[in-house]
Design a protein around this motif. Sequence first.
Motif, PDB file in Angstrom:
ATOM      1  N   LEU B 115      45.873 -19.937  25.002  1.00 51.92           N
ATOM      2  CA  LEU B 115      44.738 -19.631  25.877  1.00 51.92           C
ATOM      3  C   LEU B 115      43.764 -20.804  25.893  1.00 51.92           C
ATOM      4  O   LEU B 115      43.845 -21.697  25.064  1.00 51.92           O
ATOM      5  N   GLU B 119      38.680 -18.567  27.005  1.00 52.00           N
ATOM      6  CA  GLU B 119      39.399 -17.286  26.895  1.00 52.00           C
ATOM      7  C   GLU B 119      39.462 -16.795  25.456  1.00 52.00           C
ATOM      8  O   GLU B 119      39.371 -15.587  25.205  1.00 52.00           O
ATOM      9  N   ASN B 120      39.611 -17.718  24.530  1.00 50.41           N
ATOM     10  CA  ASN B 120      39.608 -17.329  23.116  1.00 50.41           C
ATOM     11  C   ASN B 120      38.292 -16.656  22.742  1.00 50.41           C
ATOM     12  O   ASN B 120      38.271 -15.621  22.080  1.00 50.41           O
ATOM     13  N   LEU B 123      37.936 -13.270  24.405  1.00 51.34           N
ATOM     14  CA  LEU B 123      38.788 -12.273  23.752  1.00 51.34           C
ATOM     15  C   LEU B 123      38.077 -11.648  22.555  1.00 51.34           C
ATOM     16  O   LEU B 123      38.047 -10.425  22.392  1.00 51.34           O
ATOM     17  N   ILE B 124      37.499 -12.501  21.714  1.00 44.60           N
ATOM     18  CA  ILE B 124      36.818 -11.978  20.533  1.00 44.60           C
ATOM     19  C   ILE B 124      35.620 -11.132  20.956  1.00 44.60           C
ATOM     20  O   ILE B 124      35.357 -10.074  20.378  1.00 44.60           O
ATOM     21  N   ARG B 126      35.448  -9.334  23.579  1.00 45.61           N
ATOM     22  CA  ARG B 126      35.986  -8.040  24.022  1.00 45.61           C
ATOM     23  C   ARG B 126      36.294  -7.153  22.823  1.00 45.61           C
ATOM     24  O   ARG B 126      36.076  -5.939  22.858  1.00 45.61           O
ATOM     25  N   PHE B 127      36.797  -7.767  21.757  1.00 43.62           N
ATOM     26  CA  PHE B 127      37.125  -6.966  20.579  1.00 43.62           C
ATOM     27  C   PHE B 127      35.882  -6.504  19.821  1.00 43.62           C
ATOM     28  O   PHE B 127      35.960  -5.606  18.997  1.00 43.62           O
ATOM     29  N   PHE B 128      34.751  -7.154  20.082  1.00 46.92           N
ATOM     30  CA  PHE B 128      33.483  -6.641  19.546  1.00 46.92           C
ATOM     31  C   PHE B 128      32.894  -5.598  20.498  1.00 46.92           C
ATOM     32  O   PHE B 128      31.781  -5.135  20.306  1.00 46.92           O
ATOM     33  N   MET B 171      34.194 -18.862  17.541  1.00 45.47           N
ATOM     34  CA  MET B 171      34.729 -17.508  17.708  1.00 45.47           C
ATOM     35  C   MET B 171      34.145 -16.554  16.668  1.00 45.47           C
ATOM     36  O   MET B 171      33.932 -15.380  16.931  1.00 45.47           O
TER      37      MET B 171
END
Lengths: 278, 350
Positions: B115, B119-120, B123-124, B126-128, B171
């Motif tokens: 990615l 995007e990296n 992504l993190i 989104r996971f939070f 990140m």
Amino acid sequence: MSATGTLAGSGRESESAPYSVPRGPIWLLRDIWAEGTRHLRATIRNPDLLVFAALQPIMFVVLFVYVFGGAIQIPGYRTYQQFVVPGIFAQTVVFGSAFTGIGIAEDMQKGFIDRLRSLPMYQPAVLIGRTWSDLLRNAFTFVIMMVVGLIVGFRLEGGIINSLLATLLLLAFAFAFSWIQAWIGLSVKSVEAANSAGFIWMFPMTFVSSAFVSTESMPRWLAKAAEVNPFTIVTNAVRALYNGHPVGNDVWWSILWALGLTAVFSALSFRKFQNTSK
Amino acid sequence: MTADHQRRYPLGACDLAPIWRTGATLMVVVKDLKKRFGETEALKGVSFEVEPGTVLGVLGPNGAGKTTTVRILTTLLKPDSGTAEIEGIDVIANPAQARARIGLTGQYAAVDERLTGFENLQLIGRFFHMRKSIAEQRAHELLDQFRLDQAADRVVKTYSGGMRRRLDIAMSLIARPSVLFLDEPTTGLDPRSRQEMWEVIENLVAKGTTTLLTTQYLEEAERLADRIVVIDHGTVIAEGTAGELKAQSGGQRVEVTLSDASQLDRVTPALSEFQIDGTHESIDVDALTVTIPVTTTDRLVPAVVRRLDSVGIDVADVVVRRPTLDDVFFELTGKPAEADEDSGDQRGEQ
């Protein structure tokens, strides 16, 4: 413990509040979606992997049909294509599931799984996102193979409904195998090991089966092994559906196998994931 | 010293918010952590604390138990016994709550190289479970802060090692964690990237990010950490600021070289006003040197020369010796810093 707990409550939250993470079933789905799209996006960006994943089964279809096709006559089948192509479908989607284990091992090796495990996301989403995205990739490979199959003379003699059912059964079986591979990937922890441990047992499983030849031509003991092989059961079910032959109990047994394997190996994988330490 | 304070405040007594704990809430409290991997005792009872806005350096050789400690604090591993809290939250009982408050940067750059950098980060976020707009804004902020804005839309596969590490830290910061864990952030980096990483970490620290940093490098601990905990074989063997640790190891000394051996034993009496009470000089007859532990090194050399001159001692050379953290480390662990250990306890560091 309790004293420091209250201190924390009164202390810092105001200035740079620790981010409070919303939770709920919808967020589980979003986590699965986020993790799944991570892999799909990467797959689309590196189509070489996808091409190679499809190339091998194409080769299998062509080789089997043209190399063995002339020599092998299977009673009850108009052509060898009608017999062997469903078997190759089954073999391909099952082999395709090995990428699940390899991908997980790669994420572990790179410390990415550790990162995900330290996040407040729904932890099962890491594995579910992976298996679902691999299912989609497998479905894509299947489409390519179906096209090649039709080109070499395979026909959906059982009709559209039966063929759709057969396809769903294949994908369900692939999904179940993805969970076996997920568990292997979590257990071996290195890409190389996942590669061998993922593939090695699938060769005897797929060849000691009814996928390429009728089990009647095998020595008795081997035929016995082939007949109890779940891979034979699903191949028989799928082949009967595509050809419009009577399916007997094979479809039900296949569904049971797919559900059973998924249940057992997803449970094992989730547990392994919880306790994994690279 | 931790062992000492354990003795004075056995578990339980600690909970009564003793005087030294008034004021700000402790961000990390670790008490008596024990962890065993098969035959190996990776942690034999590790305790320490981290105050808000400070950097704790956990210093130790390979296999000392640093990574095991970090893995327990970041919910990746459960200890056999002992407790660990992040902002008062028990990480063992409430891992999900603890995870919302931490950022982890491990020994390897844990980035998805398929990615892009952006995007990296996204992504993190989104996971939070962050709102998309907030996560994106934060991602851009961090890309700027870590000088990755030019590479934001490039696939991480094309990044250099240093860039990957910077992205990795970015990140970890996306949800503004209360505590940032940096597990050997510069291991395996070339000197230039290491220097760069130190600057990155210094900037974070200047912004008040509470950080727990593990390292095998004394230089790194000295440069980045407010306080240092030295771990060896799963035990805390020393704790304090770099200065305090140095003071513990004999401290500073003055070394006087004479041109004539007959005057050697006259040196110490002449310099008694500089000497630390109760310490002894060491005399090297062959090298004609006398070494004396001293209370201060401030303008010491001219004072010593004048003094010795006034009593008629013929001085060839006067040198001030300050201990380095390396000396301290050597004294504490009995082996030089950064030496790899091939004992079987690698598992804890993996």
